[in-house]
Design an enzyme around this catalytic site. Structure first.
Site: not given
Length: 327
Positions: A35, A147
């Site tokens: 993914l 992030d």
């Protein structure tokens, strides 16, 4: 920032059909596909006896342990669904070494870009409100996301809801951000430090919206402030949110709730203007219909008057004719 050779790591190159067996719990996970990957490892779609899961395999025990702790902390935030639910934690023993991993809930949904493609720009503001609401909860719990970028976000539903799918960059407040991506990092743009605090995430949240308007992103120029002013001014999507995005860019918000409240107020004002604009054609249409009805009434009245006069004239002529016959 990810190491340049992270993609060559064994944990990032598992093939479809490969099986991962837990060293301690002995559960087996069959890999479907990768993914994504980041500085702390790779995430795979996998099958297990507990159904389809997202499997995060890392190469550093401390990093994976930190992420597991974050997910556990998320699960304790009452009334809030922040990140995916944690399912299992274990190690994968191989000939080349031992790699820590954890299984978590697989969230089905669309990327931000896929979701926004057929939607109006108002949806960007709605999703940002949801994101800021969750960030406020996270900040209150003592963490910064770090992030924050579209790659780490997903839209599930309907009802549509923005969700976090990777917490690898989540950092305890006041420490140095441990993972970041330059485009969303205020340090890269010269707008502040990489200290974990609310304003760091709020800067990134604003840049997420900028990325939605400019999917290919862009690099920093000599005058970033002027560059971003032009970016906001030249985008129909960003223009309505320009003031809020400028404040986030300059670190003017202390808390996510402040930015969220201003955004909600802006969206409410836009809704009111939209309702008023939609009413105007109805008002104009009503006025036209009224004029049409009045015109029709005038025509009907004129017809009756003309008919009455014609019959009156015929009757008078007939009356004079009969009088002439009698004389």
């Amino acid at each position: 920032m990810m190491p340049q050779d992270i993609s060559k790591s064994p944990v990032c190159n598992l093939a479809a059909g490969e099986e991962i067996r837990g060293k301690w719990n002995h559960l087996i996970y069959r890999i479907h596909r990768r993914l994504g990957y980041g500085a702390t490892g790779a995430v795979y779609l996998a099958d297990s006896i507990k159904g389809t899961v997202a499997l995060k395999i890392g190469h550093d025990q401390m990093s994976i342990t930190s992420e597991v702790n974050v997910l556990k902390r998320f699960s304790k935030v009452q009334g809030k669904v922040l990140g995916p639910s944690l399912i299992n934690v274990d190690d994968w023993q191989t000939r080349s070494g031992t790699y820590p991993f954890y299984a978590m809930e697989y969230l089905k949904g669309e990327t931000l870009f896929d979701f926004m493609r057929p939607k109006s720009s108002e949806w960007a503001g709605i999703l940002l409100v949801q994101l800021l609401t969750d960030l406020h909860t996270l900040h209150q719990a003592g963490w910064a996301f770090g992030d924050l970028k579209p790659d780490n976000l997903l839209v599930t539903g309907p009802p549509y809801r923005i969700r976090w799918i990777d917490v690898g960059g989540t950092t305890v407040m006041d420490r140095s951000i441990k993972e970041y991506t330059e485009f969303f990092d205020r340090g890269y743009w010269g707008k502040g430090s990489r200290k974990a605090e609310p304003s760091y995430d709020l800067f990134s949240a604003g840049m997420v919206m900028v990325n939605l308007a400019y999917p290919s992103r862009f690099t920093k120029k000599s005058d970033p402030d002027r560059q971003m002013q032009d970016v906001r001014k030249n985008s129909p999507m960003l223009r309505p949110y320009a003031d809020i995005l400028e404040k986030a860019w300059n670190g003017k918000y202390r808390y996510a709730e402040e930015m969220r409240n201003e955004l909600v107020l802006l969206l409410n004002e836009k809704d009111k203007r939209s309702v008023q604009q939609n009413k105007k054609p109805a008002v104009q249409k009503s006025a036209v219909q009224k004029q049409t009805r009045q015109s029709q009434k005038k025509k009907q009245k004129s017809f009756f008057v003309e008919t009455f006069l014609v019959f009156t004239f015929v009757f008078v002529v007939y009356l004079f004719y009969m009088l002439g016959q009698t004389m």
